[in-house]
Motif scaffolding. Structure first.
Motif, PDB file in Angstrom:
ATOM      1  N   THR A 146      41.857  51.723  35.220  1.00 52.79           N
ATOM      2  CA  THR A 146      41.315  51.028  34.054  1.00 52.79           C
ATOM      3  C   THR A 146      41.051  52.010  32.923  1.00 52.79           C
ATOM      4  O   THR A 146      40.867  53.204  33.158  1.00 52.79           O
ATOM      5  CB  THR A 146      40.005  50.306  34.402  1.00 52.79           C
ATOM      6  OG1 THR A 146      39.031  51.280  34.786  1.00 52.79           O
ATOM      7  CG2 THR A 146      40.203  49.296  35.521  1.00 52.79           C
ATOM      8  N   LEU A 153      34.805  49.500  34.593  1.00 52.70           N
ATOM      9  CA  LEU A 153      35.030  48.061  34.709  1.00 52.70           C
ATOM     10  C   LEU A 153      33.706  47.363  34.994  1.00 52.70           C
ATOM     11  O   LEU A 153      32.861  47.901  35.716  1.00 52.70           O
ATOM     12  CB  LEU A 153      36.018  47.792  35.850  1.00 52.70           C
ATOM     13  CG  LEU A 153      36.763  46.472  35.879  1.00 52.70           C
ATOM     14  CD1 LEU A 153      37.550  46.222  34.591  1.00 52.70           C
ATOM     15  CD2 LEU A 153      37.713  46.443  37.058  1.00 52.70           C
ATOM     16  N   ARG A 154      33.555  46.176  34.400  1.00 51.23           N
ATOM     17  CA  ARG A 154      32.391  45.344  34.722  1.00 51.23           C
ATOM     18  C   ARG A 154      32.399  45.042  36.207  1.00 51.23           C
ATOM     19  O   ARG A 154      33.447  44.832  36.805  1.00 51.23           O
ATOM     20  CB  ARG A 154      32.460  44.016  33.972  1.00 51.23           C
ATOM     21  CG  ARG A 154      31.776  43.968  32.652  1.00 51.23           C
ATOM     22  CD  ARG A 154      31.955  42.575  32.044  1.00 51.23           C
ATOM     23  NE  ARG A 154      31.067  41.627  32.666  1.00 51.23           N
ATOM     24  CZ  ARG A 154      29.853  41.340  32.226  1.00 51.23           C
ATOM     25  NH1 ARG A 154      29.398  41.932  31.150  1.00 51.23           N
ATOM     26  NH2 ARG A 154      29.096  40.473  32.850  1.00 51.23           N
ATOM     27  N   THR A 195      31.539  42.372  37.797  1.00 46.22           N
ATOM     28  CA  THR A 195      32.116  41.063  38.116  1.00 46.22           C
ATOM     29  C   THR A 195      33.641  41.105  38.046  1.00 46.22           C
ATOM     30  O   THR A 195      34.320  40.488  38.869  1.00 46.22           O
ATOM     31  CB  THR A 195      31.584  39.961  37.183  1.00 46.22           C
ATOM     32  OG1 THR A 195      31.741  40.384  35.828  1.00 46.22           O
ATOM     33  CG2 THR A 195      30.143  39.630  37.454  1.00 46.22           C
ATOM     34  N   ASP A 196      34.184  41.838  37.085  1.00 47.26           N
ATOM     35  CA  ASP A 196      35.640  41.956  36.972  1.00 47.26           C
ATOM     36  C   ASP A 196      36.216  42.780  38.123  1.00 47.26           C
ATOM     37  O   ASP A 196      37.318  42.509  38.605  1.00 47.26           O
ATOM     38  CB  ASP A 196      36.026  42.572  35.628  1.00 47.26           C
ATOM     39  CG  ASP A 196      35.670  41.669  34.451  1.00 47.26           C
ATOM     40  OD1 ASP A 196      35.590  40.430  34.638  1.00 47.26           O
ATOM     41  OD2 ASP A 196      35.461  42.205  33.342  1.00 47.26           O
ATOM     42  N   LYS A 215      36.333  40.549  41.140  1.00 50.97           N
ATOM     43  CA  LYS A 215      37.466  39.626  41.003  1.00 50.97           C
ATOM     44  C   LYS A 215      38.784  40.342  41.311  1.00 50.97           C
ATOM     45  O   LYS A 215      39.633  39.806  42.028  1.00 50.97           O
ATOM     46  CB  LYS A 215      37.505  39.035  39.598  1.00 50.97           C
ATOM     47  CG  LYS A 215      38.628  38.055  39.384  1.00 50.97           C
ATOM     48  CD  LYS A 215      38.589  37.448  37.995  1.00 50.97           C
ATOM     49  CE  LYS A 215      39.720  36.452  37.810  1.00 50.97           C
ATOM     50  NZ  LYS A 215      39.701  35.861  36.458  1.00 50.97           N
ATOM     51  N   ALA A 216      38.954  41.540  40.779  1.00 50.67           N
ATOM     52  CA  ALA A 216      40.183  42.298  41.014  1.00 50.67           C
ATOM     53  C   ALA A 216      40.380  42.604  42.496  1.00 50.67           C
ATOM     54  O   ALA A 216      41.503  42.579  42.997  1.00 50.67           O
ATOM     55  CB  ALA A 216      40.164  43.597  40.208  1.00 50.67           C
ATOM     56  N   TRP A 249      34.381  36.274  44.482  1.00 55.32           N
ATOM     57  CA  TRP A 249      33.661  36.963  43.403  1.00 55.32           C
ATOM     58  C   TRP A 249      32.754  36.040  42.598  1.00 55.32           C
ATOM     59  O   TRP A 249      31.975  36.496  41.786  1.00 55.32           O
ATOM     60  CB  TRP A 249      34.636  37.694  42.477  1.00 55.32           C
ATOM     61  CG  TRP A 249      35.673  36.804  41.876  1.00 55.32           C
ATOM     62  CD1 TRP A 249      35.589  36.153  40.665  1.00 55.32           C
ATOM     63  CD2 TRP A 249      36.929  36.437  42.433  1.00 55.32           C
ATOM     64  NE1 TRP A 249      36.726  35.409  40.457  1.00 55.32           N
ATOM     65  CE2 TRP A 249      37.576  35.571  41.521  1.00 55.32           C
ATOM     66  CE3 TRP A 249      37.579  36.764  43.616  1.00 55.32           C
ATOM     67  CZ2 TRP A 249      38.827  35.025  41.755  1.00 55.32           C
ATOM     68  CZ3 TRP A 249      38.832  36.227  43.835  1.00 55.32           C
ATOM     69  CH2 TRP A 249      39.435  35.370  42.922  1.00 55.32           C
TER      70      TRP A 249
END
Length: 186
Positions: A65, A70-71, A73-74, A77-78, A176
């Motif tokens: 990234t 990175l957040r 939450t992101d 999700k990833a 997530w």
């Protein structure tokens, strides 16, 4: 045997669509291979880098990234994992100095995971052995055509499970997005 009851009825007249013999063999082969592959990857990383596969995956995702940030939450999700599982893992990586967390300046409710220089160095040392294990355990057993088929199959399965394949998954059913009763927004 489960496959003998292809269209049996149970519990109030509901019909169960049992797996066909071909589906049952494919399912069991998938389960066996996925468990064995995850075990091989985890053992290799534990032995050579002192970390489980999940921790390596977190470091790897952050390394790809912008600004290695990175957040949370992101990132969850990833990685397709729950936020609580990610929080636990990042806390451990933070104690080891491989990741740090900061408040998100644009959204005070969120936090950022940042790969430290030490974390990047650990990842760079671990990556060659990990990639070799992936190649040895998986790709050396497949033809070029099978690699393409594997990607197509699992991309389709992942899309369907995330609601991207026409059938919408309930948004709270995705790992997530799940919340535990004590979990705060991250």
């Amino acid at each position: 045997m489960v496959v003998q009851f292809l269209n049996s009825t149970y519990n109030g007249g509901m019909t169960t669509r049992w797996l066909t013999p071909e589906e049952q063999r494919a399912w069991r082969a998938y389960i066996a291979a996925s468990y064995l592959l995850e075990d091989a990857l985890d053992r290799q990383l534990q032995q050579e880098a002192g970390m489980p596969h999940l921790y390596y995956t977190i470091l790897s995702a952050l390394s790809e990234t912008p600004h290695r940030t990175l957040r949370m939450t992101d990132l969850a999700k990833a990685l397709k994992i729950t936020r609580s599982r990610l929080t636990y893992a990042v806390t451990r990586l933070e104690k080891d100095g491989l990741v740090r967390r900061e408040d998100c300046q644009m959204d005070k409710r969120g936090s950022l995971a940042i790969l430290t220089d030490e974390g990047m160095a650990v990842l760079e040392r671990a990556a060659p052995g990990h990639v070799e294990m992936v190649r040895t355990a998986l790709f050396e057993h497949l033809t070029e055509e099978q690699v393409g088929q594997l990607e197509e199959i699992f991309t389709g399965v992942a899309a369907a499970l995330q609601g991207d394949g026409g059938k919408a998954a309930a948004s709270d059913d995705l790992p997530w997005r799940r919340r535990s009763s004590s979990q705060q927004c991250s």
